[in-house]
Design a protein around this motif. Structure first.
Motif, mmCIF file in Angstrom:
data_model
loop_
_atom_site.group_PDB
_atom_site.id
_atom_site.type_symbol
_atom_site.label_atom_id
_atom_site.label_comp_id
_atom_site.label_asym_id
_atom_site.label_seq_id
_atom_site.Cartn_x
_atom_site.Cartn_y
_atom_site.Cartn_z
ATOM 1 N N SER A 26 1.343 -1.418 -0.051
ATOM 2 C CA SER A 26 -0.013 -0.615 -0.021
ATOM 3 C C SER A 26 0.927 1.283 -0.383
ATOM 4 C CB SER A 26 -0.379 0.161 1.313
ATOM 5 O OG SER A 26 -2.134 -0.761 0.846
ATOM 6 N N LEU A 27 0.351 2.072 -0.927
ATOM 7 C CA LEU A 27 0.802 3.792 -1.175
ATOM 8 C C LEU A 27 0.437 4.588 0.151
ATOM 9 C CD1 LEU A 27 3.922 5.571 -1.006
ATOM 10 C CD2 LEU A 27 3.115 5.339 -3.488
ATOM 11 N N CYS A 28 0.353 4.945 1.371
ATOM 12 C CA CYS A 28 -0.197 6.624 1.281
ATOM 13 C C CYS A 28 0.949 7.929 0.837
ATOM 14 C CB CYS A 28 -0.990 6.798 2.884
ATOM 15 S SG CYS A 28 -1.340 5.323 3.124
ATOM 16 N N HIS A 29 0.394 8.840 0.138
ATOM 17 C CA HIS A 29 0.747 10.211 -0.224
ATOM 18 C C HIS A 29 0.287 11.653 0.622
ATOM 19 C CE1 HIS A 29 4.237 12.530 -2.587
ATOM 20 N NE2 HIS A 29 3.678 12.873 -2.643
ATOM 21 N N GLY A 30 1.652 12.414 0.666
ATOM 22 C CA GLY A 30 0.708 13.973 1.487
ATOM 23 C C GLY A 30 1.955 14.562 2.135
ATOM 24 N N VAL A 31 1.408 15.559 2.736
ATOM 25 C CA VAL A 31 2.226 16.924 2.665
ATOM 26 C C VAL A 31 2.304 16.262 4.430
ATOM 27 C CG1 VAL A 31 3.044 19.005 4.179
ATOM 28 C CG2 VAL A 31 1.308 18.828 2.133
ATOM 29 N N HIS A 108 -0.051 -2.241 -5.094
ATOM 30 C CA HIS A 108 -1.464 -2.561 -4.932
ATOM 31 C C HIS A 108 -2.346 -2.409 -4.587
ATOM 32 C CE1 HIS A 108 1.405 -6.054 -4.503
ATOM 33 N NE2 HIS A 108 1.249 -6.163 -5.451
ATOM 34 N N PHE A 109 -2.462 -1.152 -3.658
ATOM 35 C CA PHE A 109 -3.299 0.076 -3.097
ATOM 36 C C PHE A 109 -3.038 1.419 -2.836
ATOM 37 C CE2 PHE A 109 -4.641 -4.432 -1.563
ATOM 38 C CZ PHE A 109 -5.318 -5.069 -2.374
ATOM 39 N N TYR A 110 -3.180 2.700 -3.783
ATOM 40 C CA TYR A 110 -2.991 3.196 -3.554
ATOM 41 C C TYR A 110 -4.082 4.481 -2.574
ATOM 42 C CZ TYR A 110 -1.735 8.428 -4.651
ATOM 43 O OH TYR A 110 -1.455 9.976 -4.341
ATOM 44 N N VAL A 111 -3.692 3.877 -1.729
ATOM 45 C CA VAL A 111 -4.886 4.946 0.152
ATOM 46 C C VAL A 111 -4.779 6.617 0.028
ATOM 47 C CG1 VAL A 111 -5.506 4.537 2.090
ATOM 48 C CG2 VAL A 111 -4.094 2.461 0.445
ATOM 49 N N LYS A 112 -5.688 6.951 -0.074
ATOM 50 C CA LYS A 112 -6.530 8.192 0.049
ATOM 51 C C LYS A 112 -7.593 8.799 1.004
ATOM 52 C CE LYS A 112 -4.289 11.417 -1.977
ATOM 53 N NZ LYS A 112 -3.415 11.815 -2.048
ATOM 54 N N GLY A 113 -7.211 9.621 0.978
ATOM 55 C CA GLY A 113 -8.571 10.068 2.616
ATOM 56 C C GLY A 113 -9.678 10.237 1.479
ATOM 57 N N SER A 114 -10.922 10.293 2.427
ATOM 58 C CA SER A 114 -12.467 10.590 1.517
ATOM 59 C C SER A 114 -12.573 11.849 0.940
ATOM 60 C CB SER A 114 -13.181 10.099 1.946
ATOM 61 O OG SER A 114 -13.358 11.157 4.154
ATOM 62 N N ASP A 115 -11.671 12.849 1.434
ATOM 63 C CA ASP A 115 -11.866 13.974 1.050
ATOM 64 C C ASP A 115 -11.392 14.228 -0.283
ATOM 65 O OD1 ASP A 115 -9.321 13.654 2.308
ATOM 66 O OD2 ASP A 115 -9.126 15.660 2.111
ATOM 67 N N TYR A 116 -10.270 13.472 -0.643
ATOM 68 C CA TYR A 116 -10.482 13.504 -2.827
ATOM 69 C C TYR A 116 -11.297 12.315 -3.138
ATOM 70 C CZ TYR A 116 -5.246 15.516 -0.673
ATOM 71 O OH TYR A 116 -5.013 16.319 -0.493
ATOM 72 N N LYS A 117 -12.118 11.669 -3.373
ATOM 73 C CA LYS A 117 -12.970 11.210 -3.582
ATOM 74 C C LYS A 117 -13.030 12.077 -4.869
ATOM 75 C CE LYS A 117 -15.109 7.897 -1.070
ATOM 76 N NZ LYS A 117 -16.218 6.970 -0.678
ATOM 77 N N ASN A 118 -13.174 13.660 -4.628
ATOM 78 C CA ASN A 118 -14.490 14.248 -5.231
ATOM 79 C C ASN A 118 -13.432 14.851 -6.369
ATOM 80 O OD1 ASN A 118 -15.527 16.263 -8.023
ATOM 81 N ND2 ASN A 118 -16.741 16.943 -6.438
ATOM 82 N N SER A 119 -12.258 14.305 -7.867
ATOM 83 C CA SER A 119 -10.940 14.968 -8.087
ATOM 84 C C SER A 119 -11.381 16.564 -8.763
ATOM 85 C CB SER A 119 -11.081 14.678 -8.562
ATOM 86 O OG SER A 119 -11.795 13.867 -9.809
#
Length: 506
Positions: A26-31, A108-119
């Motif tokens: 899994s990969l998470c990315h952010g500040v 296999h999984f790129y994991v983002k928060g729910s606030d990124y659902k609407n691009s």
């Protein structure tokens, strides 16, 4: 803990070998500027999806959240993340998006928060590029659930903003949605502004103070470096070019040391310009000597010929002015008091009914000779409080009383007054409404050019009939960005500007 933090190249090799062994990644990315419970829940859910959790963070120089961000540097942010049990590896990425990290890690999984659902809510457009890269490599994008926290909101409230700033933003958000405020930046793109006034080259000479001369009584400085920036109306045009698709510019250069080639090379491509040469004059050059230890301005030496333009120069300016009018929505007139605006040119400007914004500055050359009262019935007048008090010869009365007094003299639609670290005020003669916006600069490096950032943004916003409070707020943010570097070094960038606005409203 240090073993968890490594380069993208090293970790991508480790991950590749783990994949061969059947491990899911899994990969998470952010500040991840300020860790909070939301981040912990996010990492816990990401780890449940896989055997190995990799977290990449944006390096300090690539963070687009406004001056002073990130609050914690990349080393501290990486160290904090490495201390979390669920995280196996931490990467510091020197890219604006996670695309390159995704290419190398192939999670296999790129994991983002729910606030990124609407691009569509992503100002930068990066999330769509990241999605494509994940899918291209056979991965899947996953959104975590749970309460959404905001590092920016916490940092703004606890570290950045004072009570006045927080209360102003609260009131603004009660009246308007964040989307309404941010969309104002896109709304002004339709405007074609026409900027007139003097070109100024600002040269900053950084020095080390050595001490008193051994033989005579003067200070000796050792020059370390010098930098030149486009100032005057060039700075105004550059700032507006970030928000407008097209900008018209009419200015005057000296026939001696014109700097024309440098100016042409640095001006943005969407600026249409006409230069008139002032015979026997230099292009205005303002040298400022800066003591490098504490950034103190020691001395200013200006090369200026502030005589009025000749008949030939005036005629050329009027001719070019007329040629630009058809493709212009608003006129932004910046009068530095160095002879550009003759009576004939001003008369020509007033013949049309375009939205007219005026800034007539008082400086060391024009003080006592320059007055805003030669400009009447404009749509917007901008000045600072010192100029207002000087104009009315009044250092005691309340600011609002002075604004109303000035409006009786010049009869314009809006008067805006800046007052340094306490912010800015705007008055509407039609609604009789007065609005105060606090200053948002965190660390003022240089005030030169802040007005040249605020003035054009306020002008184009009011032309677009954006409410006064939003207009002055947006313009104040542009001034805040400008004032945290020397002169006009920080020219507006639309994405950075909108990200700053977005995070200031958290």
């Amino acid at each position: 803990m240090k073993k968890k933090i490594s380069s993208l190249e090293k970790i991508s090799k480790i991950v590749s070998s783990l994949k061969i062994k059947g491990k899911k990644i899994s990969l998470c990315h952010g500040v991840f500027d300020l860790l909070h419970p939301g981040h912990i829940y996010h990492f816990e859910q990401a780890k449940k999806k896989s055997d190995i959790l990799v977290v990449s963070i944006t390096s300090d120089k690539k963070v687009l959240k406004g001056p002073g961000r990130p609050y914690f540097n990349q080393k501290n942010r990486a160290h904090s993340l490495a201390s979390i049990e669920q995280i196996d590896f931490v990467i510091i990425s020197d890219d604006k998006s996670a695309v390159n990290v995704i290419k190398k890690i192939k999670p296999h999984f790129y994991v983002k928060g729910s606030d990124y659902k609407n691009s569509n809510d992503d100002i930068t457009g990066k999330i769509d590029l990241e999605k494509k890269e994940v899918q291209k490599n056979g991965g899947k994008i996953v959104y975590t659930t749970g309460q959404v926290f905001s590092s920016s909101k916490i940092i703004n409230k606890e570290f950045f903003y004072n009570d006045e700033q927080i209360n102003f933003i609260k009131k603004l958000k009660k009246k308007y949605s964040t989307q309404t405020i941010l969309s104002s930046v896109d709304k002004v793109a339709k405007n074609v502004p026409f900027i007139l006034g003097e070109t100024i080259i600002d040269e900053y000479i950084f020095c080390k103070a050595i001490g008193k001369s051994g033989k005579e009584s003067y200070m000796v400085l050792q020059e370390k470096k010098s930098e030149k920036y486009l100032g005057g109306v060039l700075s105004i045009a550059q700032n507006l070019s970030a928000l407008s698709k097209k900008v018209n510019l009419l200015t005057i250069l000296g026939s001696i040391g014109s700097n024309k080639r440098t100016i042409k090379n640095e001006l943005k491509k969407n600026i249409n310009y006409k230069f008139v040469e002032k015979t026997g004059s230099p292009t205005i050059l303002k040298k400022r000597f800066i003591e490098e230890v504490d950034n103190t301005k020691l001395l200013g030496i200006y090369s200026i010929n502030d005589k009025e333009n000749s008949y030939k120069e005036e005629s050329l300016l009027i001719r070019y002015f007329k040629s630009f009018l058809k493709s212009t929505d608003l006129i932004i007139l910046s009068d530095y008091g160095h002879g550009f605006f003759t009576k004939k040119l001003i008369k020509e400007i007033y013949k049309n009914n375009k939205f007219l914004a005026i800034n007539a500055q008082v400086n060391s050359f024009s003080i006592g000779y320059h007055t805003i009262t030669k400009y009447k019935k404009a749509d917007l007048i901008l000045m600072n409080e010192t100029e207002l008090r000087h104009e009315l010869r009044d250092k005691i009365s309340e600011r609002f009383e002075l604004i109303k007094k000035l409006n009786k003299m010049i009869n314009c639609n809006f008067i805006a007054v800046t007052h340094g670290k306490t912010g800015a005020t705007i008055y509407s003669s039609k609604s009789k409404e007065i609005i105060h916006v606090p200053a948002f600069a965190r660390q003022v490096i240089d005030k030169v050019g802040a007005g040249d950032a605020l003035f054009p943004i306020l002008s184009t916003c009011l032309k677009s009939k954006i409410p006064m409070d939003i207009s002055l707020y947006i313009a104040s943010i542009s001034a805040a960005i400008n004032s945290e570097s020397y002169a006009s070094k920080n020219i507006l960038n639309k994405i950075y500007f909108k990200k700053f606005l977005e995070h200031s409203l958290k």
